[in-house]
Structures are given as structure tokens and as C-alpha cells.
Scaffold this motif. Structure first.
Motif, PDB file in Angstrom:
ATOM      1  N   THR A   1       2.349   0.716   2.651  1.00  0.00           N
ATOM      2  CA  THR A   1       3.415   1.514   2.059  1.00  0.00           C
ATOM      3  C   THR A   1       3.045   2.990   2.045  1.00  0.00           C
ATOM      4  OG1 THR A   1       2.499   0.867  -0.065  1.00  0.00           O
ATOM      5  CG2 THR A   1       4.442  -0.277   0.661  1.00  0.00           C
ATOM      6  N   LYS A   2       1.892   3.300   2.608  1.00  0.00           N
ATOM      7  CA  LYS A   2       1.551   4.693   2.900  1.00  0.00           C
ATOM      8  C   LYS A   2       1.995   4.963   4.338  1.00  0.00           C
ATOM      9  CE  LYS A   2      -0.846   5.139  -0.969  1.00  0.00           C
ATOM     10  NZ  LYS A   2       0.148   4.411  -1.787  1.00  0.00           N
ATOM     11  N   PRO A   3       2.005   6.215   4.758  1.00  0.00           N
ATOM     12  CA  PRO A   3       2.481   6.461   6.129  1.00  0.00           C
ATOM     13  C   PRO A   3       1.477   5.992   7.181  1.00  0.00           C
ATOM     14  CG  PRO A   3       1.850   8.498   5.060  1.00  0.00           C
ATOM     15  CD  PRO A   3       1.749   7.443   4.027  1.00  0.00           C
ATOM     16  N   VAL A   4       1.156   4.727   7.163  1.00  0.00           N
ATOM     17  CA  VAL A   4       0.158   4.169   8.069  1.00  0.00           C
ATOM     18  C   VAL A   4       0.864   3.311   9.102  1.00  0.00           C
ATOM     19  CG1 VAL A   4      -1.778   2.580   8.215  1.00  0.00           C
ATOM     20  CG2 VAL A   4      -1.628   4.144   6.310  1.00  0.00           C
TER      21      VAL A   4
END
Ligand SMILES: Nc1ncnc2c1ncn2[C@@H]1O[C@H](COP(=O)(O)OP(=O)(O)OP(=O)(O)O)[C@@H](O)[C@H]1O
Ligand SMILES: [Mg+2]
Lengths: 301, 545
Positions: free
Chosen positions: B151-154
Motif C-alpha cells: 500500500t506504499k508506492p511499491v
């Protein structure tokens, strides 16, 4: 840009087992919008689909039907996550890292520089009150401490939309008060907050609007004020009063034909609404909130 | 004895890779398209297209910083799971292992020690790589800690890559530590009298071509009836020749040495019974195809195929070459410089003729090589370890990819099976393939034919009855063979990575014969593995079922 930060349209989710057989219909044709800058509460009994909704919004689950847009992007878009903070139901963090390492790690995922990470990390650890435990591995943390570091992690990127899944669960009263304070601060900073909770007092305190889910269906939606204003009661909250003053207030009220029912802490009237909604839904399954319907209509009976 | 490296043709390998990669992609696309039609109906093509576009972006726009962060997380995770204890286990093994190794190989006393160290490292680290790579991601998904990451920009491609990098780092560190330990252990344990065996001999192999008995270029020469036609035969006193061209020689190293050392392992084939101790002799001519210079060596040499003395098969070619152009008595003597005149740049061409009437000289590519100056043992040791390191990276890649769509135990099993297959399958299929190509048929037939023979207790040589049943059996077997060849083209050939044999036998590990192929195989597999891992992770819900 529209002022809806989250748009959910006819969203349904069926959990399937390994063989693809349907097990649970966790969400049924849910539609709702969250506006920019508001604090939105998602309520509902256990298993009503709150967490499922959040996971669908974040692309952790794929919808069976329907669409979601979050910050104007589809759920699977990666880049929108730059502007989102998410606190999962339980803080799913790496237990072998300590608080510093945890925040540093998530900071790196946002491509923050070393200096930025350090600054942000120190500020957040202070904000969630974990300065005494920043070098201890998370596996040694108590539930409330894990919750705090979880919140810090969700705020690492200074997000414009924050999704909190039961933010106050496991927190002590002080922590709960802190959390509410923080949510208010976020609102003041112009952020949008979506939170799930069972603790209705909390929701009532901080939320602008709420929705109540029951077995995956939307039962009630509206602003907290609107939903509760039908009450023929007025609550006074003052600083602590001595007996003489209370008698004086009583006499003033009597003069106007009203009488003082109680002078304890305010009761959570949202609780009544919640219980009523749930009971009603159980008694009359199938009925649900339709757009255009006045929200309080379901609650009058 | 020399360990002749398998030939590895870079261009061909690349072509094969492209073909295999393309067909895998096409198959993947087909499967994906059908699957998207099945699950999204009319919207299928649109979903399919956007998934592909997204996949392309995610694979191209990988952020190095995020990969590094994920890799170091993976590294810490492995540390917390005590992966490094394997290193201690290894060292423990050695404190006791030495007791059982004494003097088991009389001829090569150093060999068991080297073999022991290398195979211990090989097995322990393979198992370690397999386990950490296969269990990490499923555990991450099960604990849902991955939820917080994705849910991080990963990008999920970064997760796959970061995991592979992290595990590789763990495995390579353990590899470095254990192999340094192993090196000193070998130095200590090998008995004093065998210390001179700790060496890296450097044979350089050339490419072989032939001239027929009438002097025409030929693919091969006389076949003396061997079933196994490894060697071809140069007929004595004809114009038949075997010509080796040794390319890319390190001339300055040779100049410093002052001579070129040739070693041969020819076979003599006698057509009439004579005294076996009567030697078959051969003659060497050095050629410079560029200037047309031909330098016949003044002497002729014995094949000495039964000699115990390793020096009996050595020919030293000095830097100053004095020769006569013909064998006339009054022919003029000439002197040339080996490196200046005979070498064509950095390549040397050697022509061999048999000078025994009606006798044959059996030659194969590996039968003549140039021995470069020896190198110290550690050169070969480090190269072997490097080969092993590349194998471990590939194992990590396989395990990580498998764990993107399978749970820990299943992906361990799958990857483990691939490693085992990759070690034996290749030889197995190569055998079948060479039987098919060389003899036109496989002894005993394919799967169905051999089953038929087994059931009817028919022997392997007798032909099958001429009927429709036979046709069907043959048809099915043909398909099975093709399937085998296809599978073989897809399963990694792990035999390239295991270069212990070179090191243990006192040889240097050749670049082109072992290390470059290992490197390319690793890269060649990692690319599709990352793509496959990415899509498996991208297209699944991260909810453990
Ligand atoms: N991974 C899963 N597999 C199958 N069913 C699931 C899964 N996750 C949730 N469910 C089911 O979906 C329904 C909704 O679950 P969800 O977690 O969204 O509820 P919730 O409103 O968050 O409840 P709580 O208040 O207890 O957190 C429940 O019936 C639950 O059993
Ligand atoms: Mg929940």
C-alpha cells in the motif's frame, strides 16, 4: 478535480476458496462517496465488510463487481499510494525491526532522502509517544505500542488521504484521546480521513459523516449531526460545577419549563442509532439505504 | 587426463534463448488472454491489454532505491531467521569431517579434500538458498506484513527483485565465509607431499578441422567402426590431416615462458597385428594461414598411448624454430620466430599427420591442447566458487518466483525438483538426442515402445511387428521425445555451474567453458523469472487462503 476523494460504485466482493467456490458475500453492491477534507466513519458489526471495503480501495483485494476510484485513480494504480496512508486492522509490520528501522524502511519506499527520513521519523515517534521504545524490536511491543507505530508508519509520507482500520483498538484511554486529537489535526490540515471503528463514542467525536454497514450492505449514511438531530434533547457540557451552581442551573431550567435529566458525562447517542440500525436490519433483512432516500427515514419507526 | 570443457557457442546460445523466451512469452500471453476472457467475458480484452501495459510499466520503471530498501529488509529478515547459522553448521562439519578423509585416493591425495570442501559448500548452500527463498514471501503474505508494503508506492516487480537481491546477498555472504574457511582448511589438511597438486593447470583447447586422405577439407575422417564416434581417424601416409586452430591465446604470457607446450592424448589404431609396444608415430607442422608459412617440426613423435609417464605425451615447441622445408638432403635450413612468424596474431594453427603406413591416428578436439603456464590453486578455487555463486543466485531466483504463487512447502518442492532435474535431465536427454541423431533411432525405443517391449518381454534389438499398432507407438513416442526436448530447453542446465571437477583435478576453470555460460544461464533465466514472479504477484490477492 472532483471533490470526491473516494468513489465506490456498486462494489461487491465474494470471497472464494481455493477451488473458486463462493464462500462469503462480504460486500453487496455498495455505493458511497467520501468528500475531500472530511472525516468519514465506516461503522458496522463484526464481519460487516468494513475491512473488506478498505482492502478493495487499496487494491489488496480485487472486486467481484463494481468499481472504485481513489484520489481519482483505480485501486491498482501504484503512484496514487504516494498520497495515501493506511493503518491496517492489526499493525502488520516487520517484527524483527525496531521503531526507527521501521519508519526508515517505509520512508525509503517513498524515496525520501536520508535527512527527510530522519526528520520525519523523529517527529512521528514523538507524536505517537514511543520515544522510550524506539530502539526495541516490534516483537517486544504491546498491542497499543504496535498500534502507535502503525499509525506513525501510516503518516510517514504526510498523506493527503488516511485510511484507518480501527485506529483506537488496543489503545489506552490516553492513547485513544491522542488518536482522536491526531485525527482532528489531520482534518485541520485539510486531509481526508476514513476510519472504521466499533467505538461509537470515538466516531461521534471526530467524524463528520458516517456510514453503517450490515452484512455487506449499506444501511445508513449521512452527517453525524443530521443523523442525531432528531433527538428532542439538549446536552450541556460545562467545566466541572459545584453543587450550588448545579442547583442554580436547575432553577433556571425550571423557570423555562425544562428539567435536568442528568449531569453525568454525555452518553453516546450514536450507540443508540447503531444498535437500532443493526436490530432493524436483522429484523427486516433486504432493506437498505438507497441514494436519495432521507437517511433518517430508516431510523424512524 | 584433461577435463575438456563442453563447447559453448555464444551466438547459438543467444539464439536459443531468444527462441525459448519468445515462445514462453507467446504461450504466457495466450494463457493470459484466454484466462481474462474466461473471467471478464466481454471486458476480457480490455483488462488483458491494461494488465499488460501496467506490467510493462512496472517492469521498466523499477526504482533502484526501493529495490535496495526491500533487499535490505529481506536481508534483515533472513538474519532474524538465523539463516547465518548454516555457516556455523558448515564449520562444525569440518572440525569432524577431516577425520574420515585420510588417504582415500592414492594417486591424487589432494583431491578428496578439495572435493569434500566444494561439495559440502555446494549442498549446504543450495539447501539454504532453496529454503530461505521459498519460505520468505509466503510468510510475508501470511503475516500480512506485505499489505503494509504494497500500500506504499511499491511496484510488485520491485518486491520480486528486492527479495531476490536480498536473498542473494545472504547466500553470497555465507558462500564467501565458508569458502574462505574451506580454502584454509584445504591448505592445512592436504598432506605435505601432495601440496604440489594444489595447482591450476591451464589447458587451452582449439577448434578442429580435417583434410581427407586426398587432401580435401572434410567434416570427419575414417570411421573405424566404433559405435561411439568420439574420435575420427587420420590414415597414415596419406594426405589426411587433423588441424587444430588455437585462438585468443595470451601471447605475452607465452613469450615470457619462452615456448609453447602441447599435450596430446591421441589414440593409435592398428590395422595389422604388430608389437603393441611398437609406437605409432605422428608429425607436427605449424601453419600460419595468413602468410602461408609452413614449419614442419624436425622430429616425429610417438603416440605413447599406454605410457604411465605424463611427460611422454608432451611436445615442447621452442621460440626459435630451425627447420628444413623439405626432407631433401641438401635442403636449406631456415630459422623463424614462433611468436613473430608462426603465430597469426594471437592464434596458432597446428597440423597433425600420421606417418605410419596403414595405421591410423585417432583424434578428437580435446586430444590436443596447449598448456599455458600453471596458475596458483586459488585462481581455480575462486572461479569454482564464483560458478557456484551464480548457481545459488539462480536457485534464489527460482525459489522466489515459485513462492510468488505457491506456498512455502510447495515451492520448495518445485524448486528442489528443478535443481535435481537440471543436474540429470540434460545428460539424459542429450543421450537420447545423440542416439536419435547419430543412429537414427533410440535403442529400445521411446516411452511407449519400451513399455510394449517390457510387457511382451521382447528384447531391445529385435524389430517391432509391422502393423498399425507399431505406427501408433512410434507416433506417440515421437511426441514424447519432442516434449522431452522442449522441457530440456526450458529446464536450466545446472551441470555448467558445477566446476568442482576442474578444481579437484588440478585444472583452472575455463572462462568460455564454464564461467561465461554459467553467468549467461543465470541472467537468461532471471529475466523470465522476474517477469513471471511479477505477474504472479500482481495478479493475485495478497490474502493467504
Ligand atoms: N480472507 C477471507 N477469506 C474469506 N472470508 C473472509 C476473508 N476476509 C474476510 N472474510 C469475510 O468477509 C466478511 C467481512 O469481513 P471484514 O473483515 O470485512 O469485516 P469487518 O467489518 O472488518 O469486521 P471486524 O469489525 O470484525 O473487523 C466476513 O464474513 C468475513 O468472514
Ligand atoms: Mg475489520
Amino acid at each position: 478535480m472532483s471533490d470526491s476523494v473516494i468513489e465506490i460504485r456498486n462494489l461487491s466482493k465474494v470471497y472464494r476458496d481455493f477451488w473458486g467456490r463462493a464462500k462469503v458475500r462480504a460486500l453487496n453492491s455498495l455505493s458511497l462517496d467520501v468528500k475531500r477534507g472530511e472525516v468519514f466513519g465506516l461503522l458496522g458489526p463484526n464481519g460487516s465488510g468494513k475491512t473488506t471495503t478498505l482492502k478493495l480501495l487499496l487494491g489488496l483485494l480485487f472486486p467481484t463487481e463494481g468499481q472504485v476510484r481513489i484520489l481519482g485513480e483505480p485501486a491498482h494504480d501504484v503512484e496514487k499510494n504516494e498520497r495515501i496512508g493506511y493503518l491496517p486492522e492489526e499493525s502488520y509490520l516487520y517484527r524483527f525491526l525496531n521503531a526507527d528501522e521501521t519508519l526508515d524502511f517505509y520512508g525509503k519506499l517513498f524515496k525520501m532522502t536520508k535527512a527527510e527520513r530522519r526528520e520525519r521519523r523523529d517527529a512521528l515517534i514523538k507524536r505517537v509517544g514511543l520515544e522510550h521504545a524506539r530502539r526495541r524490536q516490534l516483537k517486544e511491543y504491546s498491542k497499543g505500542m504496535t498500534r502507535r507505530i502503525g499509525l506513525a508508519q501510516a503518516l510517514i509520507n504526510d498523506p493527503e488521504l488516511v485510511l484507518l482500520d480501527e485506529p483506537t483498538s488496543g489503545l489506552d484511554p490516553l492513547g485513544t484521546a491522542d488518536m482522536k486529537e491526531m485525527i482532528r489535526e489531520l482534518k485541520n490540515e485539510g486531509k481526508t480521513v476514513v476510519m472504521c471503528s466499533h467505538l461509537l463514542a470515538d466516531v461521534q467525536d471526530v467524524c463528520d459523516r458516517i456510514a453503517i454497514l450490515f452484512r455487506g450492505e449499506l444501511k445508513v449514511i449521512g452527517s453525524v449531526q443530521e443523523l442525531l438531530e432528531a433527538k428532542e434533547e439538549t446536552q450541556l457540557v460545562t467545566s466541572s460545577l459545584d453543587d450550588a451552581t448545579i442547583r442554580e442551573v436547575e432553577s433556571v431550567l425550571e423557570k423555562h419549563g425544562a428539567n435536568l435529566k442528568s449531569f453525568s458525562h454525555p452518553t453516546s447517542t450514536l450507540e443508540e442509532l447503531f444498535l437500532r440500525t443493526v436490530k432493524e436490519s436483522e429484523a427486516r433483512p433486504g432493506r437498505r439505504f438507497e441514494p436519495g432516500e432521507r437517511p433518517s427515514a430508516t431510523t424512524e419507526s | 587426463m584433461a577435463v575438456e570443457p563442453p563447447t559453448f557457442q555464444l551466438g547459438l546460445a543467444l539464439l536459443y534463448w531468444l527462441a525459448a523466451f519468445t515462445s514462453c512469452c507467446v504461450m504466457g500471453l495466450l494463457v493470459g488472454f484466454v484466462a481474462s476472457l474466461a473471467s471478464y467475458g466481454r471486458n476480457g480484452p480490455r483488462v488483458f491489454r491494461s494488465t499488460l501495459a501496467r506490467g510493462f510499466q512496472d517492469l521498466v520503471k523499477v526504482s533502484w532505491q526501493r529495490c535496495q530498501a526491500l533487499a535490505s529488509l529481506t536481508f534483515k529478515e533472513a538474519t532474524s531467521r538465523k539463516a547465518f547459522l548454516i555457516g556455523f553448521l558448515f564449520i562444525l562439519l569440518f572440525m569432524f569431517g577431516g577425520w574420515f578423509l585420510s588417504e582415500s585416493n592414492v594417486e591424487k591425495p589432494a583431491m578428496p579434500y578439495i572435493t569434500f570442501v566444494m561439495s559440502a559448500i555446494y549442498f549446504l548452500l543450495n539447501i539454504m538458498a532453496l529454503l530461505i527463498a521459498c519460505w520468505g514471501l509466503p510468510a510475508d503474505i501470511k503475516a500480512r506484513s506485505l499489505h503494509t508494503v504494497v500500500t506504499k508506492p511499491v511496484r510488485r516487480s520491485e518486491i520480486v527483485l528486492g527479495r531476490m537481491m536480498g536473498y542473494s546477498a545472504v547466500v553470497l555472504i555465507v558462500l564467501a565465509v565458508t569458502s574462505i574457511f574451506g580454502y584454509f582448511w584445504i591448505q592445512r589438511q592436504v598432506p605435505e607431499r601432495a601440496k604440489d597438486q594444489l595447482i591450476a593447470r591451464v589447458p587451452v583447447y582449439g577448434e578442429i578441422r580435417f583434410l581427407s586422405r586426398s587432401g580435401q577439407p572434410a567434416k570427419s575422417l575414417t570411421n573405424v567402426g566404433d559405435l561411439w564416434d568420439y574420435r575420427t581417424y587420420v590414415e597414415g601416409l596419406t594426405q589426411a590431416r587433423a588441424i587444430w586452430e588455437f585462438d585468443s591465446l595470451n601471447v605475452s604470457e607465452l613469450r615470457k615462458q619462452g615456448y609453447v607446450r602441447l599435450e596430446q592424448s591421441f589414440e593409435a589404431f592398428r590395422t595389422f597385428k604388430g608389437d603393441v609396444s611398437d609406437q605409432v608415430r605422428y608429425r607436427i607442422t605449424l601453419l600460419n594461414p595468413e602468410s602461408g608459412l609452413r614449419v614442419p617440426m624436425p622430429e616425429s613423435y610417438d603416440v605413447n598411448e599406454f605410457s604411465e609417464d605424463p611427460e611422454a605425451s608432451v611436445v615442447i615447441i621452442p621460440e626459435e624454430l630451425t627447420y628444413v622445408e623439405s626432407y631433401d638432403v641438401d635442403a636449406e635450413e631456415k630459422t623463424v620466430n614462433l611468436f613473430d612468424d608462426v603465430f597469426d596474431g594471437n592464434s596458432l594453427t597446428v597440423e597433425i599427420a600420421c606417418i605410419e603406413n596403414e595405421q591410423y591416428l585417432g583424434v578428437a578436439r580435446g586430444d590436443l591442447f596447449i598448456r599455458m603456464p600453471d596458475r596458483p590453486f586459488y585462481v581455480s578455487y575462486i572461479k569454482s566458487i564464483a560458478g557456484l555463486g551464480m548457481m545459488l543466485i539462480l536457485v534464489v531466483g527460482l525459489g522466489t518466483t515459485a513462492s510468488c504463487f505457491l506456498k512455502g512447502p510447495v515451492s520448495t518442492f518445485l524448486t528442489g525438483s528443478l535443481i535435481v532435474l537440471g543436474n540429470i535431465f540434460y545428460e539424459f536427454v542429450k543421450d537420447i538426442y545423440s542416439q536419435k541423431v547419430v543412429q537414427g533411432r533410440v535403442l529400445g525405443g521411446g516411452m511407449f515402445e519400451s513399455m510394449y517391449r517390457l510387457v511382451t518381454q521382447m528384447n531391445m534389438q529385435s524389430p517391432l511387428p509391422d502393423n498399425v499398432g507399431t505406427d501408433i507407438i512410434k507416433f506417440l513416442d515421437e511426441r514424447v521425445f519432442n516434449l522431452l526436448f522442449v522441457v530440456n530447453a526450458v529446464i536450466p542446465n545446472f551441470t555448467y555451474f558445477n566446476t568442482n571437477q576442474y578444481t579437484a583435478n588440478g585444472f583452472d576453470v575455463p572462462w568460455m567453458g564454464a564461467l561465461v555460460p554459467s553467468f549467461l544461464i543465470t541472467i537468461g533465466y532471471l529475466i523470465p523469472l522476474i517477469i513471471l514472479g511479477y505477474f504472479s504477484l500482481q495478479l493475485r490477492e495478497l490474502e493467504s487462503k
